[in-house]
Structure formats: structure tokens, C-alpha cells
Design an enzyme around this catalytic site. Structure first.
Site, mmCIF file in Angstrom:
data_model
loop_
_atom_site.group_PDB
_atom_site.id
_atom_site.type_symbol
_atom_site.label_atom_id
_atom_site.label_comp_id
_atom_site.label_asym_id
_atom_site.label_seq_id
_atom_site.Cartn_x
_atom_site.Cartn_y
_atom_site.Cartn_z
ATOM 1 N N GLU A 116 -4.879 22.989 -24.834
ATOM 2 C CA GLU A 116 -5.655 21.757 -25.035
ATOM 3 C C GLU A 116 -4.933 20.795 -25.977
ATOM 4 O O GLU A 116 -5.556 19.903 -26.574
ATOM 5 C CB GLU A 116 -7.051 22.073 -25.590
ATOM 6 C CG GLU A 116 -7.908 22.971 -24.704
ATOM 7 C CD GLU A 116 -8.277 22.358 -23.358
ATOM 8 O OE1 GLU A 116 -7.948 21.190 -23.100
ATOM 9 O OE2 GLU A 116 -8.893 23.084 -22.550
ATOM 10 N N HIS A 139 -11.965 22.763 -31.563
ATOM 11 C CA HIS A 139 -12.674 23.016 -30.304
ATOM 12 C C HIS A 139 -13.144 24.470 -30.285
ATOM 13 O O HIS A 139 -12.408 25.364 -30.684
ATOM 14 C CB HIS A 139 -11.755 22.757 -29.112
ATOM 15 C CG HIS A 139 -12.287 23.268 -27.816
ATOM 16 N ND1 HIS A 139 -13.449 22.779 -27.255
ATOM 17 C CD2 HIS A 139 -11.852 24.234 -26.968
ATOM 18 C CE1 HIS A 139 -13.681 23.425 -26.119
ATOM 19 N NE2 HIS A 139 -12.733 24.320 -25.920
ATOM 20 N N HIS A 141 -16.637 27.281 -28.566
ATOM 21 C CA HIS A 141 -17.663 27.509 -27.542
ATOM 22 C C HIS A 141 -18.962 28.039 -28.154
ATOM 23 O O HIS A 141 -19.366 29.169 -27.867
ATOM 24 C CB HIS A 141 -17.152 28.534 -26.518
ATOM 25 C CG HIS A 141 -15.824 28.210 -25.904
ATOM 26 N ND1 HIS A 141 -14.970 29.168 -25.399
ATOM 27 C CD2 HIS A 141 -15.199 27.020 -25.707
ATOM 28 C CE1 HIS A 141 -13.883 28.587 -24.908
ATOM 29 N NE2 HIS A 141 -13.986 27.287 -25.092
ATOM 30 N N GLU A 169 -31.890 17.463 -41.691
ATOM 31 C CA GLU A 169 -30.659 16.889 -42.232
ATOM 32 C C GLU A 169 -29.592 16.550 -41.187
ATOM 33 O O GLU A 169 -28.518 16.068 -41.529
ATOM 34 C CB GLU A 169 -30.106 17.811 -43.327
ATOM 35 C CG GLU A 169 -31.031 17.772 -44.535
ATOM 36 C CD GLU A 169 -30.686 18.754 -45.632
ATOM 37 O OE1 GLU A 169 -29.611 19.365 -45.565
ATOM 38 O OE2 GLU A 169 -31.502 18.900 -46.555
ATOM 39 N N HIS A 210 -18.993 23.953 -21.214
ATOM 40 C CA HIS A 210 -17.740 24.485 -21.769
ATOM 41 C C HIS A 210 -17.820 24.713 -23.282
ATOM 42 O O HIS A 210 -17.655 25.826 -23.751
ATOM 43 C CB HIS A 210 -16.581 23.530 -21.416
ATOM 44 C CG HIS A 210 -15.243 24.027 -21.854
ATOM 45 N ND1 HIS A 210 -14.100 23.927 -21.098
ATOM 46 C CD2 HIS A 210 -14.842 24.634 -22.999
ATOM 47 C CE1 HIS A 210 -13.088 24.471 -21.728
ATOM 48 N NE2 HIS A 210 -13.511 24.900 -22.889
#
Ligand SMILES: [Zn+2]
Length: 271
Positions: A116, A139, A141, A169, A210
Site C-alpha cells: 500500500e 492503515h 482492519h 468526545e 476492508h
């Protein structure tokens, strides 16, 4: 010359990848992180030029040429970073207008940066325009944010408002909201460009079915951003199927906005 595993940025990266694995956000080789490093700091640990090898990136990012990043490796498991940082992480410098990445350290088994990488680098470029202090793109999951994309409207305003209503919050932590990218093939330049576009207006971008991308000034801030959104998503997944009797109203969200001195994304609150 100091020992590179002792560098604060390395310690922080190892702690963060371990913590993310322990949160269940990075199964197998899931997830990736890139962190922009300060060249002066890197020079305390590495002799320049110390180019181990050069890898084509497949994209152009002239604004990042010469910038140095600590990046997780492709196919590598977050749970293993702590045991062998030199194999699972790498330090790369973008060269030739971003078309090439020079490996300065790491990826010691002949590996390379995350698949990525385009999404990361293009997101860095986008976030640096919005905030010159941005350093981290992350990144992973997280299960509840991911689950939400199967059952919640993917409209960004609606998605953001739901999360804001789940914990008091939230609006203070991500007043810029959460952008959402409909399902796309991962690991491509196209999803990189689409993610970077989303990163122009928010520090969080959910990839439907994803995972999520987060950006921030350091690893703690970025981790905390994803952690807060994921907690809100968890609450929603616990209550969405039940009769809702109470919520945080728009008037109350406005009170929070004023109290925390943040600016809620324009047009996202009704009152
Ligand atoms: Zn992923």
C-alpha cells in the site's frame, strides 16, 4: 554514531505495531504504517549516503522527493516487528520525483515496503498540504469500523454523524469527520489516489469492507484517532439493532464543539 534500534522513532514504531496487533487490528500481515522522519535525526543513526538498493515505486510524488520514511514491510506480520525490526521495517528515501525509493536500512531479507506504499505516500502528500506537521499514515482492519461498512449508509456525513453520536468526545477527537471510500481493489495506484483525495478533507478514511486509514502528527495521535473511531463503531454495532431511546443531539454536539474549541465539519450538524 548511535545504534539505530535505540532511536526513539524505532522504539515508538515497534511499540505501536505490537499494540495494534494486540488490539486485533492487524491479523496476519494486515495493516501498514509509514512515518516521515526528520533527516537530521536519521543522520545521527545512519551514514549518508548509505543506499542498500533502489526500488521503483510505480508513481510520481515530486513534493516528497528526498523525504525519508520509516515503513512496514510487505507480507510482514505486525506481531513480529518487535522480534526483528530490521527484517520487518525499512527506512527509505524517495528519489527521482518519487519514482524510486532508496532503501537506507532494513528489509534485511530482501523484502520491500508495504504493497500500500502508493496510498501511503499520496496520503502523506495530501496531509502535508493540509497540515505541515503531519508525520504518520496508518492503515489497519479494526473489526467494528469494518463491520459498520456492511450495514450502515456509506454517505460520509451520515457515517460521521453516527460515530459522533456514539461517544461524547468523538467530535473533539475527529471534528473533521470520517471520509468513506467505497470498495476498491487495494494495493493499486488508483486506490492510492482516491485515498489521498479523501485525506485532503479528513484525517480518517474508511475503506469499505476492508479497513481504515488514519493520519496524524505522531504515532500516538494517529493510533488514538483510529482507536476512538473504532470504539464509537463498537458502540454502534452493539446498539444499532435495539430500539434507540436516547442519543447525543445536534444541539449537544454544538455545545461540545464550543467546549473543546474545535470546528465541526461544515454542514455536518443540523443545528
Ligand atoms: Zn488492508
Amino acid at each position: 554514531m548511535k545504534n539505530i534500534p535505540d532511536a526513539p522513532f524505532m522504539t515508538e514504531m515497534i511499540r505501536t505495531t505490537t499494540n495494534m496487533y494486540n488490539h486485533g487490528w492487524d491479523e496476519r500481515n494486515g495493516g501498514n504504517i509509514s512515518m516521515l522522519l526528520d533527516e537530521e535525526e536519521v543522520r545521527r543513526y545512519l551514514t549518508f549516503p548509505a543506499i542498500v538498493r533502489t526500488i521503483p515505486t510505480g508513481f510520481s510524488a515530486p513534493e516528497l522527493s528526498g523525504r525519508i520514511f520509516l515503513v512496514t514491510g510487505t507480507g510482514k506480520y505486525f506481531k513480529n516487528v518487535q522480534y526483528d525490526p530490521k527484517k520487518n521495517l525499512g527506512i527509505v528515501r524517495l528519489a527521482n520525483d518519487g519514482a524510486e525509493a532508496e532503501v537506507l536500512w532494513g528489509f534485511s531479507d530482501g523484502g520491500r515496503f508495504t504493497s500500500e506504499f502508493p496510498a501511503h505516500m499520496m496520503s502523506h502528500a495530501a496531509r502535508l498540504k493540509a497540515d505541515p506537521e503531519n508525520r504518520v499514515v496508518m492503515h489497519c482492519h479494526p473489526a467494528n469500523l469494518l463491520a459498520m461498512t456492511y450495514v450502515h449508509d456509506l454517505d460520509e456525513r451520515a457515517f460521521t454523524r453516527t460515530l459522533w453520536q456514539m461517544c461524547t468526545e468523538c467530535i473533539a477527537v475527529f471534528p473533521d469527520g470520517v471520509n468513506v471510500l467505497p470498495w476498491m481493489l487495494c494495493g493499486t495506484k488508483e486506490i492510492g489516489e482516491a485515498t489521498a483525495k479523501k485525506m485532503e478533507t479528513a484525517r480518517l478514511c474508511v475503506w469499505a469492507q476492508h479497513g481504515v486509514y488514519g493520519a496524524g502528527r505522531d504515532l500516538d495521535e494517529t493510533f488514538g484517532l483510529i482507536e476512538t473511531a473504532e470504539k464509537a463503531a463498537e458502540i454502534w454495532m452493539k446498539i444499532a439493532h435495539l430500539p434507540i431511546r436516547n442519543t447525543i443531539t445536534d444541539a449537544q454536539l454544538r455545545l461540545l464543539e464550543a467546549h473543546f474549541g474545535v470546528h465541526a465539519r461544515d454542514g455536518y450538524l443540523d443545528a
